[in-house]
Design a protein around this motif. Structure first.
Motif, PDB file in Angstrom:
ATOM      1  N   ASP A 119       1.188  -0.771   0.295  1.00  0.00           N
ATOM      2  CA  ASP A 119       0.189   0.130   0.187  1.00  0.00           C
ATOM      3  C   ASP A 119       0.372   1.215   0.127  1.00  0.00           C
ATOM      4  OD1 ASP A 119      -2.327  -1.246   0.348  1.00  0.00           O
ATOM      5  OD2 ASP A 119      -1.949  -1.614   2.059  1.00  0.00           O
ATOM      6  N   THR A 120       0.513   2.754  -0.429  1.00  0.00           N
ATOM      7  CA  THR A 120       1.036   3.384  -0.732  1.00  0.00           C
ATOM      8  C   THR A 120       1.184   3.984   0.962  1.00  0.00           C
ATOM      9  OG1 THR A 120      -0.190   4.027  -1.628  1.00  0.00           O
ATOM     10  CG2 THR A 120       0.690   6.252  -0.787  1.00  0.00           C
ATOM     11  N   ILE A 121       2.607   4.432   1.571  1.00  0.00           N
ATOM     12  CA  ILE A 121       2.490   4.739   2.928  1.00  0.00           C
ATOM     13  C   ILE A 121       3.255   5.845   2.649  1.00  0.00           C
ATOM     14  CG2 ILE A 121       4.728   4.567   4.352  1.00  0.00           C
ATOM     15  CD1 ILE A 121       4.786   1.425   3.481  1.00  0.00           C
ATOM     16  N   PHE A 122       2.638   6.588   3.895  1.00  0.00           N
ATOM     17  CA  PHE A 122       2.686   7.855   3.932  1.00  0.00           C
ATOM     18  C   PHE A 122       3.923   8.557   5.419  1.00  0.00           C
ATOM     19  CE2 PHE A 122      -0.383   8.818   1.232  1.00  0.00           C
ATOM     20  CZ  PHE A 122       0.320  10.835   1.611  1.00  0.00           C
ATOM     21  N   LEU A 123       5.317   8.681   5.296  1.00  0.00           N
ATOM     22  CA  LEU A 123       6.216   8.784   6.758  1.00  0.00           C
ATOM     23  C   LEU A 123       5.638  10.092   7.110  1.00  0.00           C
ATOM     24  CD1 LEU A 123       8.671   8.302   8.480  1.00  0.00           C
ATOM     25  CD2 LEU A 123       9.860   9.912   6.754  1.00  0.00           C
ATOM     26  N   LEU A 124       4.559  10.445   8.916  1.00  0.00           N
ATOM     27  CA  LEU A 124       4.865  11.345   9.099  1.00  0.00           C
ATOM     28  C   LEU A 124       6.011  11.755  10.343  1.00  0.00           C
ATOM     29  CD1 LEU A 124       0.728  10.661  10.398  1.00  0.00           C
ATOM     30  CD2 LEU A 124       1.784  11.739   7.474  1.00  0.00           C
ATOM     31  N   THR A 125       6.351  12.976  10.286  1.00  0.00           N
ATOM     32  CA  THR A 125       7.428  13.191  10.929  1.00  0.00           C
ATOM     33  C   THR A 125       8.013  14.873  11.224  1.00  0.00           C
ATOM     34  OG1 THR A 125      10.072  12.329  11.289  1.00  0.00           O
ATOM     35  CG2 THR A 125       9.106  13.325   8.651  1.00  0.00           C
ATOM     36  N   HIS A 126       8.297  15.241  12.848  1.00  0.00           N
ATOM     37  CA  HIS A 126       8.658  16.399  12.592  1.00  0.00           C
ATOM     38  C   HIS A 126       9.360  17.165  12.296  1.00  0.00           C
ATOM     39  CE1 HIS A 126       8.942  19.962  15.702  1.00  0.00           C
ATOM     40  NE2 HIS A 126       9.562  19.822  15.540  1.00  0.00           N
ATOM     41  N   GLY A 127      10.435  16.306  12.161  1.00  0.00           N
ATOM     42  CA  GLY A 127      11.430  17.103  10.644  1.00  0.00           C
ATOM     43  C   GLY A 127      11.574  16.632   8.974  1.00  0.00           C
ATOM     44  N   ALA A 128      11.633  17.101   8.818  1.00  0.00           N
ATOM     45  CA  ALA A 128      11.940  17.269   6.925  1.00  0.00           C
ATOM     46  C   ALA A 128      12.630  16.229   6.406  1.00  0.00           C
ATOM     47  CB  ALA A 128      11.208  18.400   5.588  1.00  0.00           C
ATOM     48  N   GLY A 129      12.956  15.585   5.245  1.00  0.00           N
ATOM     49  CA  GLY A 129      14.667  14.901   4.882  1.00  0.00           C
ATOM     50  C   GLY A 129      15.142  16.368   4.232  1.00  0.00           C
ATOM     51  N   ARG A 130      16.155  16.938   3.222  1.00  0.00           N
ATOM     52  CA  ARG A 130      16.437  17.956   2.777  1.00  0.00           C
ATOM     53  C   ARG A 130      16.114  17.936   1.361  1.00  0.00           C
ATOM     54  NH1 ARG A 130      20.907  21.580   4.113  1.00  0.00           N
ATOM     55  NH2 ARG A 130      21.653  20.079   5.655  1.00  0.00           N
ATOM     56  N   THR A 131      15.151  18.407   0.167  1.00  0.00           N
ATOM     57  CA  THR A 131      14.753  18.204  -0.465  1.00  0.00           C
ATOM     58  C   THR A 131      15.084  18.768  -1.586  1.00  0.00           C
ATOM     59  OG1 THR A 131      13.207  19.634  -0.569  1.00  0.00           O
ATOM     60  CG2 THR A 131      13.138  16.849   0.163  1.00  0.00           C
ATOM     61  N   GLY A 132      16.111  20.577  -0.884  1.00  0.00           N
ATOM     62  CA  GLY A 132      16.447  21.423  -2.139  1.00  0.00           C
ATOM     63  C   GLY A 132      15.933  22.267  -1.890  1.00  0.00           C
TER      64      GLY A 132
END
Length: 146
Positions: free
Chosen positions: A34-47
């Motif tokens: 299934d489609t997975i969503f990561l719910l997190t306080h801090g974001a990854g670096r994307t630019g």
């Protein structure tokens, strides 16, 4: 952990996720179709500009989180933390993702329920997002309290 000046990033009795712990988080996605969503306080670096962009224009996101998402095949994340970036969504490679369009991947900063000045200069009284999933795609719509 304290940064420059007196800014404290993690409380004295707080919790810190090591790079290894972040990498192992991706293991939870194993065997899930299934489609997975990561719910997190801090974001990854994307630019920049991205969901972890601060007022100076710098992306302060975490490289480990972005790499873990790529390695685990997690294509969606909803984050907060950097309140001024509320409403910004990009792909893991930094391509802007517009609202209300079904896409294959995004990292969205849904913002905060506090009063805050956004990167675009608007002041909001809080924000939230509506996420719609259709198969392997998703879209988002921001709600701003003004």
């Amino acid at each position: 952990i304290r940064g420059s000046g007196d800014q404290q990033f993690i409380s004295d009795n707080g919790f810190y996720a090591s790079p290894g712990m972040i990498r192992r988080t991706g293991d939870f996605a194993q065997g899930i179709d299934d489609t997975i969503f990561l719910l997190t306080h801090g974001a990854g670096r994307t630019g920049s500009p991205g969901p972890a962009t601060i007022y100076s224009g710098e992306d302060v996101g975490d490289n480990e989180t972005t790499q873990m998402m790529r390695d685990a095949g997690i294509r969606f994340a909803v984050v907060g933390n950097i309140h001024e970036a509320a409403g910004i969504a990009t792909t893991l490679d930094g391509t802007p993702v517009p609202e209300r369009e079904f896409v294959d991947e995004f990292v969205l900063n849904a913002g905060t329920l506090q009063d805050w000045r956004l990167l675009d200069g608007r002041t909001i009284n809080g924000s939230a997002a509506i996420i719609t999933v259709d198969g392997n795609q998703a879209k988002y719509e921001m709600i701003y309290l003004e």
